[in-house]
Design an enzyme around this catalytic site. Sequence first.
Site, PDB file in Angstrom:
ATOM      1  N   GLU A   1     -34.481  -5.683  12.944  1.00  0.00           N
ATOM      2  CA  GLU A   1     -33.887  -7.018  13.011  1.00  0.00           C
ATOM      3  C   GLU A   1     -32.361  -6.995  13.022  1.00  0.00           C
ATOM      4  O   GLU A   1     -31.720  -8.001  13.336  1.00  0.00           O
ATOM      5  CB  GLU A   1     -34.412  -7.882  11.857  1.00  0.00           C
ATOM      6  CG  GLU A   1     -35.877  -8.238  11.987  1.00  0.00           C
ATOM      7  CD  GLU A   1     -36.839  -7.107  11.626  1.00  0.00           C
ATOM      8  OE1 GLU A   1     -37.994  -7.165  12.068  1.00  0.00           O
ATOM      9  OE2 GLU A   1     -36.442  -6.160  10.912  1.00  0.00           O
TER      10      GLU A   1
ATOM     11  N   ILE B   1     -36.362   6.060   6.805  1.00  0.00           N
ATOM     12  CA  ILE B   1     -36.789   7.343   6.252  1.00  0.00           C
ATOM     13  C   ILE B   1     -38.055   7.784   6.989  1.00  0.00           C
ATOM     14  O   ILE B   1     -39.010   7.016   7.112  1.00  0.00           O
ATOM     15  CB  ILE B   1     -37.049   7.233   4.734  1.00  0.00           C
ATOM     16  CG1 ILE B   1     -35.755   6.800   4.015  1.00  0.00           C
ATOM     17  CG2 ILE B   1     -37.572   8.556   4.180  1.00  0.00           C
ATOM     18  CD1 ILE B   1     -35.930   6.498   2.537  1.00  0.00           C
TER      19      ILE B   1
ATOM     20  N   ASP C   1     -45.061   9.629   7.973  1.00  0.00           N
ATOM     21  CA  ASP C   1     -46.116  10.422   8.607  1.00  0.00           C
ATOM     22  C   ASP C   1     -46.513   9.908   9.985  1.00  0.00           C
ATOM     23  O   ASP C   1     -47.373  10.501  10.629  1.00  0.00           O
ATOM     24  CB  ASP C   1     -47.364  10.432   7.711  1.00  0.00           C
ATOM     25  CG  ASP C   1     -47.102  11.117   6.379  1.00  0.00           C
ATOM     26  OD1 ASP C   1     -46.245  12.026   6.351  1.00  0.00           O
ATOM     27  OD2 ASP C   1     -47.738  10.736   5.387  1.00  0.00           O
ATOM     28  N   THR C   2     -45.903   8.812  10.437  1.00  0.00           N
ATOM     29  CA  THR C   2     -46.259   8.236  11.732  1.00  0.00           C
ATOM     30  C   THR C   2     -45.028   8.188  12.628  1.00  0.00           C
ATOM     31  O   THR C   2     -43.897   8.366  12.161  1.00  0.00           O
ATOM     32  CB  THR C   2     -46.803   6.802  11.556  1.00  0.00           C
ATOM     33  OG1 THR C   2     -45.728   5.953  11.137  1.00  0.00           O
ATOM     34  CG2 THR C   2     -47.936   6.758  10.531  1.00  0.00           C
TER      35      THR C   2
ATOM     36  N   HIS D   1     -43.536   5.726  13.663  1.00  0.00           N
ATOM     37  CA  HIS D   1     -42.784   4.487  13.416  1.00  0.00           C
ATOM     38  C   HIS D   1     -41.285   4.764  13.273  1.00  0.00           C
ATOM     39  O   HIS D   1     -40.455   4.020  13.793  1.00  0.00           O
ATOM     40  CB  HIS D   1     -43.331   3.802  12.157  1.00  0.00           C
ATOM     41  CG  HIS D   1     -42.659   2.511  11.828  1.00  0.00           C
ATOM     42  ND1 HIS D   1     -42.869   1.361  12.555  1.00  0.00           N
ATOM     43  CD2 HIS D   1     -41.774   2.191  10.859  1.00  0.00           C
ATOM     44  CE1 HIS D   1     -42.136   0.383  12.048  1.00  0.00           C
ATOM     45  NE2 HIS D   1     -41.465   0.864  11.017  1.00  0.00           N
TER      46      HIS D   1
ATOM     47  N   ARG E   1     -26.116  10.057   0.845  1.00  0.00           N
ATOM     48  CA  ARG E   1     -25.202   9.451   1.813  1.00  0.00           C
ATOM     49  C   ARG E   1     -24.852   8.003   1.463  1.00  0.00           C
ATOM     50  O   ARG E   1     -24.128   7.342   2.196  1.00  0.00           O
ATOM     51  CB  ARG E   1     -25.829   9.517   3.205  1.00  0.00           C
ATOM     52  CG  ARG E   1     -25.876  10.933   3.739  1.00  0.00           C
ATOM     53  CD  ARG E   1     -26.925  11.131   4.831  1.00  0.00           C
ATOM     54  NE  ARG E   1     -26.893  12.500   5.324  1.00  0.00           N
ATOM     55  CZ  ARG E   1     -27.453  13.543   4.722  1.00  0.00           C
ATOM     56  NH1 ARG E   1     -28.090  13.377   3.573  1.00  0.00           N
ATOM     57  NH2 ARG E   1     -27.369  14.752   5.236  1.00  0.00           N
TER      58      ARG E   1
END
Length: 175
Positions: free
Chosen positions: A68, A93, A96-97, A99, A138
């Site tokens: 967004e 971050i 496991d996909t 995405h 960071r």
Amino acid sequence: MSTILNTNGATLEIPRILDPEGFKCAIFTAKWNPEVTGALRDGAIDVLRKAGVSDENILLEDVPGTVELANAAGMALRELTALSAVIVIGCVIRGDTPHFDYVCDIVSDAVSRLNSRGETPVIFGVLTVENQQQALDRAGGPLGNKGAEAAVAAIEMANLHSRTEGIKSDRFRKI
């Protein structure tokens, strides 16, 4: 982060703003990963304040997530007058996909397209990291604050725009 700096935690030099009274910055922060994005936002605000930007010239808005940020930055460029820079702050971050890849591609492509217009600079303050510890490192940890670095990039790009405003190509200095 694809801004301009990599301080690795070193002291950050804050540039002088060429037009401090006219400097206006919108900062859009993703709500996802708030421990990280809040620290990045606060780092950016701290730099802008130290550079002499008044609180009324810093627009702060939160958006649901990193994707967004692109819409918010585009809206700001279209609707808000006299912005010197826009900073988008997020943290993605890896999971496991795939995405992670989709989100990173969407926001980086959108910011790139907004910047390629050559109008108001949109500063990419989005962390794309493997794990929470890398993000924390960071966001004010041992590797500095990438939000603060984004604010420095915003100032430097606004200064570039101020210096070149109204200059025609035949008036550039000779090398």
